[in-house]
Write an enzyme that holds these catalytic residues in place. Structure first.
Site: not given
Ligand code: MG
Length: 437
Positions: A189, A243
């Site tokens: 991630y 992100h």
């Protein structure tokens, strides 16, 4: 007014109070008035490593209570203190029926609005109040929000892979298990675009950590998606979360390169401080944009929606203050042709997941919900936790939110502070500077 009519008006006074009493009776279907008797803060690690905070609002009706999520993984103790010392003394004695008024007054109670800690406090209160209202009505919350507009809530799955081949296999597995929407992150991630520790051009005495490079990210990740599409075709609806790691023209270029790959959405390609770049992305491509995981007030989305600059709203229901504001976000989405994609995240909790579920199930402005699954211990501590089956999220149809907390089990599984004050881990660029999360 003569003396006789004045006397008549005095005689009429009790009739007005009788009318008011009848209105109260009608509002609660003949049930007696209700007050908030107590507010409990319940914490648990869920039998794992969570730092969950829940609010339990206990009413004057024996056995009638509601629970809500005030979970904040990074400022857990601040939320607990705000609940115990600020919300609880203010809330006890109030009428739990008046959810909107309580939300508005709790929102303004702090004078300075918004902020993640107060939003989590609002969320704990708001979800618990909806839970109470549903239990009192004998209906699941989605019935009170307008009833089902879909049969279940589709979720997107998470997969990863160190390269396109691994990621492609993971996507195919996910499709076979019933998902249609899959979010791919490369190398874990937040991965992609990192240069290995100790390699590349770095300052003297540099930390031994991976260094993020925007141009490397744009090149690597778009190439990987090209290879994945070449391997698996265009059936899967693919998503990706940047992100907030890109800035300005790199964000524009990233989205432009992804256009032929027909993404379902690209998430937070820019930090919330750089929203005006979205109009430049719109000028060069149609890659759908999911935005706003870090937003803390529903009105922040309004200009982005009215200018049609984004396609999905990514807030966490507990992050914006609960079901009451989340339903408003869903209405705004419907009006402006945007869609909801409520955020979950690995540290999120099952009460928040169900709160999102009730909004999703009753909202035409819904788009997709993020997947979140829990270990078996969570189903024991929080009976009624929703289930994902073949890519769809299901509640249990019980009145209220449909979830409870076993307080004794929760107490046996206490939260523990995380390292470094439970701070969110930050990535850094090659020169050691912070990359926005
Ligand atoms: Mg995200």
């Amino acid at each position: 007014m003569n003396r006789r009519s004045f006397a008549k008006s005095l005689l009429a006074a009790p009739a007005i109070s009788t009318l008011a009493a009848q209105q109260v009776d009608r509002r609660s279907n003949g049930l007696p008035p209700l007050t908030i008797k107590d507010v409990k803060v319940i914490t648990t690690n869920g039998g794992a490593r969570y730092r969950w905070v829940f609010v339990k609002i206990i009413t004057s009706e024996p056995g009638l209570y509601g629970i809500g999520s005030a979970n904040n993984n990074y400022q857990t103790q601040a939320v607990i203190a705000a609940l115990e010392h600020h919300l609880k003394p203010w809330l006890i004695g109030k009428d739990p029926n008046q959810i909107e008024d309580l939300w508005q007054s709790a929102h303004l109670r702090t004078y300075w609005r918004n902020g993640p800690v107060n939003n989590n406090v609002l969320s704990g209160m708001d979800m618990a109040l909806w839970d109470i209202k549903g239990k009192r009505a004998g209906m699941p919350v989605y019935e009170l929000l307008g009833g089902k507009v879909r049969d279940a809530v589709p979720c997107y799955d998470h997969v990863g892979g160190k390269d396109a081949s691994e990621a492609s296999e993971a996507v195919l597995k996910s499709l076979a298990s019933g998902y249609r929407h899959v979010r791919i992150q490369f190398g874990g991630y937040g991965g992609g675009g990192f240069i290995s520790p100790g390699t590349g051009s770095r300052p003297e005495g540099a930390r031994s950590i991976p260094g993020f490079d925007e141009e490397v990210y744009v090149h690597q990740v778009t190439k990987m998606f090209e290879q994945v599409r070449a391997k698996i075709g265009f059936e899967a609806k693919l998503c990706h979360d940047v992100h907030s790691h890109l800035t300005g023209m790199n964000a524009v270029e990233f989205c432009r390169r992804l256009q032929p790959l027909q993404m379902h959405f690209v998430e937070d390609v820019l930090a919330p401080e750089q929203l005006s770049w979205y109009k430049h992305i719109r000028q060069v491509c149609t890659t759908p944009q999911a935005v706003g995981e870090l937003f803390t007030h529903p009105f922040e989305y309004v200009p982005l929606m009215t200018d049609r600059l984004i396609d999905y709203v990514r807030c966490r229901v507990s992050g914006i203050g609960g079901i009451t504001p989340a339903k408003k976000v869903a209405h705004l989405c419907e009006a402006f042709g945007t869609k909801t994609a409520f955020q979950e995240g690995g540290e999120n909790d099952p009460v928040n997941q169900l709160a999102a579920y009730h909004v999703d199930l009753s909202s035409p402005g819904f788009g997709i919900q993020e997947e979140n699954h829990f270990p078996p211990s969570v189903y024991e501590i929080l009976p009624g936790t929703a289930e994902i089956r073949k890519g769809y999220l299901y509640g249990n149809g019980r009145p209220g939110l449909g979830i409870d907390i076993d307080e004794a089990l929760a107490a046996k599984n206490p939260i523990r502070p995380g390292n470094n004050g439970s701070a969110y881990p930050l990535d850094r660029a090659m020169d050691g500077s912070i990359v926005k999360p």
